[in-house]
Design an enzyme around this catalytic site. Structure first.
Site, PDB file in Angstrom:
ATOM      1  N   HIS A 148       0.843  -1.194   0.000  1.00 42.53           N
ATOM      2  CA  HIS A 148       0.000   0.000   0.000  1.00 42.53           C
ATOM      3  C   HIS A 148       0.883   1.251   0.000  1.00 42.53           C
ATOM      4  O   HIS A 148       1.291   1.725   1.072  1.00 42.53           O
ATOM      5  CB  HIS A 148      -0.910   0.007   1.230  1.00 42.53           C
ATOM      6  CG  HIS A 148      -1.809  -1.189   1.331  1.00 42.53           C
ATOM      7  ND1 HIS A 148      -1.354  -2.425   1.741  1.00 42.53           N
ATOM      8  CD2 HIS A 148      -3.135  -1.335   1.065  1.00 42.53           C
ATOM      9  CE1 HIS A 148      -2.360  -3.285   1.731  1.00 42.53           C
ATOM     10  NE2 HIS A 148      -3.446  -2.658   1.320  1.00 42.53           N
ATOM     11  N   HIS A 171      -1.928  -0.975   7.223  1.00 45.16           N
ATOM     12  CA  HIS A 171      -1.570  -1.260   5.830  1.00 45.16           C
ATOM     13  C   HIS A 171      -0.498  -0.300   5.327  1.00 45.16           C
ATOM     14  O   HIS A 171       0.177  -0.584   4.343  1.00 45.16           O
ATOM     15  CB  HIS A 171      -2.817  -1.197   4.934  1.00 45.16           C
ATOM     16  CG  HIS A 171      -3.553   0.094   5.007  1.00 45.16           C
ATOM     17  ND1 HIS A 171      -4.521   0.342   5.957  1.00 45.16           N
ATOM     18  CD2 HIS A 171      -3.468   1.221   4.259  1.00 45.16           C
ATOM     19  CE1 HIS A 171      -5.003   1.560   5.786  1.00 45.16           C
ATOM     20  NE2 HIS A 171      -4.377   2.119   4.771  1.00 45.16           N
ATOM     21  N   ASN A 230      -7.752  11.700   4.057  1.00 50.22           N
ATOM     22  CA  ASN A 230      -7.514  11.790   2.612  1.00 50.22           C
ATOM     23  C   ASN A 230      -8.761  11.503   1.777  1.00 50.22           C
ATOM     24  O   ASN A 230      -8.731  11.620   0.553  1.00 50.22           O
ATOM     25  CB  ASN A 230      -6.363  10.873   2.186  1.00 50.22           C
ATOM     26  CG  ASN A 230      -6.633   9.401   2.469  1.00 50.22           C
ATOM     27  OD1 ASN A 230      -7.758   8.931   2.366  1.00 50.22           O
ATOM     28  ND2 ASN A 230      -5.588   8.660   2.827  1.00 50.22           N
ATOM     29  N   HIS A 232      -4.093   3.319  -3.470  1.00 50.34           N
ATOM     30  CA  HIS A 232      -4.234   2.800  -2.103  1.00 50.34           C
ATOM     31  C   HIS A 232      -3.484   1.494  -1.907  1.00 50.34           C
ATOM     32  O   HIS A 232      -2.675   1.381  -0.980  1.00 50.34           O
ATOM     33  CB  HIS A 232      -5.713   2.588  -1.760  1.00 50.34           C
ATOM     34  CG  HIS A 232      -5.930   1.826  -0.486  1.00 50.34           C
ATOM     35  ND1 HIS A 232      -5.925   2.436   0.754  1.00 50.34           N
ATOM     36  CD2 HIS A 232      -6.130   0.499  -0.253  1.00 50.34           C
ATOM     37  CE1 HIS A 232      -6.115   1.516   1.687  1.00 50.34           C
ATOM     38  NE2 HIS A 232      -6.239   0.335   1.098  1.00 50.34           N
ATOM     39  N   SER A 255     -22.478  -9.281  37.834  1.00 52.05           N
ATOM     40  CA  SER A 255     -22.722 -10.623  37.296  1.00 52.05           C
ATOM     41  C   SER A 255     -21.427 -11.393  37.074  1.00 52.05           C
ATOM     42  O   SER A 255     -21.343 -12.580  37.368  1.00 52.05           O
ATOM     43  CB  SER A 255     -23.487 -10.519  35.972  1.00 52.05           C
ATOM     44  OG  SER A 255     -24.765  -9.951  36.163  1.00 52.05           O
ATOM     45  N   GLU A 300     -17.684  -4.323  24.772  1.00 55.17           N
ATOM     46  CA  GLU A 300     -16.896  -5.559  24.869  1.00 55.17           C
ATOM     47  C   GLU A 300     -15.666  -5.541  23.959  1.00 55.17           C
ATOM     48  O   GLU A 300     -14.559  -5.889  24.390  1.00 55.17           O
ATOM     49  CB  GLU A 300     -17.772  -6.778  24.532  1.00 55.17           C
ATOM     50  CG  GLU A 300     -18.871  -7.067  25.539  1.00 55.17           C
ATOM     51  CD  GLU A 300     -20.143  -6.285  25.283  1.00 55.17           C
ATOM     52  OE1 GLU A 300     -21.106  -6.442  26.051  1.00 55.17           O
ATOM     53  OE2 GLU A 300     -20.180  -5.506  24.292  1.00 55.17           O
ATOM     54  N   PHE A 316     -21.077 -12.962  24.729  1.00 52.88           N
ATOM     55  CA  PHE A 316     -20.634 -11.703  24.139  1.00 52.88           C
ATOM     56  C   PHE A 316     -19.138 -11.702  23.825  1.00 52.88           C
ATOM     57  O   PHE A 316     -18.611 -10.680  23.367  1.00 52.88           O
ATOM     58  CB  PHE A 316     -20.985 -10.535  25.056  1.00 52.88           C
ATOM     59  CG  PHE A 316     -22.462 -10.408  25.327  1.00 52.88           C
ATOM     60  CD1 PHE A 316     -23.392 -10.761  24.361  1.00 52.88           C
ATOM     61  CD2 PHE A 316     -22.926  -9.941  26.547  1.00 52.88           C
ATOM     62  CE1 PHE A 316     -24.752 -10.664  24.601  1.00 52.88           C
ATOM     63  CE2 PHE A 316     -24.281  -9.842  26.803  1.00 52.88           C
ATOM     64  CZ  PHE A 316     -25.205 -10.199  25.830  1.00 52.88           C
TER      65      PHE A 316
END
Length: 670
Positions: A32, A72, A191, A267, A391, A417, A443
């Protein structure tokens, strides 16, 4: 062509980054180039004028941290590390994206000297940086004393449109604003381009207003190619101590490429030899590929300045040692990641004498009792929960909620989370703290990619995942994990513990804390579970991940179980004994650890040739490799239902009677 001597020295430094990035991508035929070229001035100003670091010692505790969240753009970071003097020779830049090179396609911590975190999944580097900045703030409050600011550094982040489109950026940046992380400075590479083209059609957010709403200090509309404007913005950001800063930098992707700058084609593909040649002409860059002019190399070299900065800190730390010897010793211990001697003494005492840990207890409650014993001995523990403290039972009497001033040892992450998991990775990367965080196991899917990244980065992070099965009952299938344990076990270098009682929970916590090279998931029950008696050898074997819990002479079948189903297997063995069938019961709280043992031990627990039955209230396909083609995996291969836990276990055939009946059929068919 512009004569090189007429080009501003800072611009030549930025252009060196452009050409190293473009040439490396061209040679690799992969990568990239656009983002590194567009962020070259940003990088020049941050790295040459603001970043406090020592290339000779990438582990200097008080260095500034730099995170390339848009990973990247990795060639930008590799070029920076090479030019400033890290142990990254030009030969490795030539090997960009090649097998076993230390210049992989995306930055990887512990692969390339000077890389602080592994980035690539967009937004996670930003969240890691929030964790780093939080760690800095907490450690500064713990160790700094008047005249001795031994923890005093910034965290700089480069990020792009993709990072901000990811929902994780909302979770992490909202938390950063709430906690007032004033030493977090983010530079947004605005950009306007992503892989699909101009982002205006799918990313029209007013980013400055968004971050102002989070409580950030926002410096908007900065020309990302104007070194003076960037420098002024960074000075302003560093003067802000109570709020994180976002500097919005207007840039042109692929800046410098005559025909391709500003378009999405630049890119993620090589520019091509003609375009690079034209760029050399346009920018007056006469150096050959992978060659840096002497004046530019000298301007970039940060080794002398870095050594001087670390030496100044070392001198201050020597004085700190004399004035505060106990604090200094603790700082060194925690910076090196060493656990204190005897940290587990109180926990082991709970197993050696009658205590609630040895009674009938939910393993989530057993985990809390373990934390009560461990927290006073481990000040580096930094707990938290994604709004489920009551909990998950992740808090203890000594828990102090982290506040805006930077005091505390427990983070209320809110309903975030993914953010919690990625921030914990950043805390672990920073060093000096061991993070753990809780949520419901179902979760964990929200957290999964951050757990994967922790495993890839070999981080000591603990995930407390409670309400681990249909045993949670009436909340129904949305909250009842089925595939989750198997899914988490598939992540390389991730250890999943599902303890069956207080003793196994204690050993699970010890294993998690002593494990320096990867994350641990503690999978814990909502419901109370029966305790088991063990002799000393059995207790020691818990640490091997699987062991014989109940044995009989000449067993005909082996029942293997985890967590709440160990009790079911043990009762099934008694039913089988009444029918004249000898059954061995194996508890396997950590499958990964068990299969890391030598073959002789594994065969002693699971003798070859004996039929095997696994019992776990979850997906069965994972267990088929354990029980073999002639064995039987009992579990749940559908979603759960809303009902009391007892009714659900009966409905899904996870009872002693069902297990015993299955064993009889298996033996009859053998």
């Amino acid at each position: 062509m512009n004569a090189p001597e007429r080009i501003d020295p800072a611009a030549r430094c930025a252009n060196a980054l452009r050409f190293l990035a473009a040439d490396a991508v061209e040679l690799a035929r992969s990568g990239h180039p656009g983002a590194p070229m567009g962020m070259a001035e940003m990088a020049e100003v941050v790295w040459r004028r603001h970043l406090r670091h020592n290339p000779a010692n990438p582990a200097w505790p008080d260095r500034d941290r730099f995170v390339l969240s848009n990973g990247h753009a990795s060639m930008l970071q590799y070029a920076l590390l090479h030019l400033t003097g890290y142990d990254l020779p030009m030969s490795q830049l030539r090997q960009f994206r090649q097998l076993h090179a230390v210049t992989p396609g995306h930055p990887e911590v512990d692969v390339t000297p000077g890389v602080e975190t592994t980035t690539g999944p967009l937004g996670q580097g930003l969240a890691n940086a929030v964790g780093m900045a939080l760690a800095e703030k907490l450690l500064a409050a713990t160790f700094n004393r008047p005249g001795f600011d031994i923890v005093d550094h910034h965290t700089y982040v480069f990020l792009g449109d993709g990072c901000l489109m990811e929902g994780l950026s909302h979770e992490a940046c909202s938390l950063a604003g709430t906690l007032g992380l004033g030493k977090l400075i983010c530079l947004y590479d605005d950009n306007g381009i992503s892989i699909d083209g101009e982002v205006a059609g799918w990313f029209a957010d007013d980013t400055p207003k968004r971050f102002a709403a989070y409580g950030w200090h926002v410096i908007a509309d900065v020309d990302g190619h104007d070194a003076h404007a960037l420098d002024a913005a960074l000075h302003e950001a560093k003067a802000e101590r109570d709020r994180p800063t976002l500097i919005c930098c207007r840039t042109v992707i692929g800046k410098g490429a005559p025909a391709k700058a500003g378009g999405h084609d630049v890119h993620g593909a090589p520019l091509g030899a003609p375009e690079i040649a034209a760029m050399r002409t346009a920018l007056g860059w006469e150096a050959e590929p992978f060659t840096v002019p002497a004046d530019v190399a000298d301007a970039w070299d940060a080794r002398a300045q870095g050594a001087a900065r670390e030496a100044e800190w070392e001198a201050r730390f020597v004085s700190y040692c004399a004035a505060h010897p106990e604090l200094a010793e603790e700082f060194v211990r925690r910076a090196n990641g060493r656990l204190p001697e005897g940290f587990d003494a109180e926990l082991m005492a709970l197993l050696d004498a009658p205590s609630p840990l040895q009674g009938k207890i939910a393993t989530r409650k057993a985990s809390q009792l373990c934390l009560e014993a461990l927290t006073p001995a481990l000040p580096e523990l930094l707990g938290g929960s994604a709004d489920l403290t009551g909990s998950n039972l992740t808090n203890v009497k000594a828990s102090v909620w982290v506040n805006h001033a930077g005091h505390g040892n427990y983070v209320s992450y809110g309903v975030r989370e993914f953010g919690m998991a990625a921030v914990m990775n950043g805390i672990a990367l920073h060093g000096g703290l061991i993070p753990y965080g809780g949520t419901f196991m179902t979760f964990s899917d929200y957290s999964r990619n951050a757990i994967r990244m922790a495993a890839l980065m070999r981080l000591r992070v603990v995930h407390v995942l409670t309400h681990d099965s249909i045993g949670l009952g009436e909340d129904g299938p949305t909250h009842q994990p089925v595939e989750h344990a198997a899914s988490l076990r598939l992540i390389p270098n991730n250890q999943v513990w599902r303890p069956c009682d207080g003793a196994e929970t204690a050993y699970a916590w010890l294993a998690a804390l002593q494990r320096e090279n990867g994350p641990t998931c503690l999978v814990l029950s909502r419901q109370a579970l029966m305790p088991f008696e063990r002799d000393a050898a059995q207790r020691a074997d818990i640490a091997r991940g699987g062991y014989v819990l109940r044995d009989v002479p000449a067993p005909r079948v082996v029942l293997i179980a985890t967590g709440s189903e160990v009790e079911i297997a043990a009762r099934a063995a008694l039913d089988l004994a009444d029918a004249g069938i000898a059954a061995r019961v194996v508890s396997m709280p950590c499958v990964e650890l068990f299969y890391a043992q030598d073959a002789a031990y594994r065969d002693s627990v699971l003798p070859p040739g004996l039929p095997r039955i696994s019992v776990e209230a979850g997906a069965t396909w994972y267990w088929r490799g354990v029980v073999g083609e002639q064995g039987l995996a009992l579990g749940i291969d559908s979603f759960g239902e809303s009902a009391p836990a007892e009714a659900l276990y009966q409905h899904f055939g996870l009872t002693p009677a069902h297990v015993a009946a299955a064993a009889r059929v298996l033996l009859e068919d053998a």
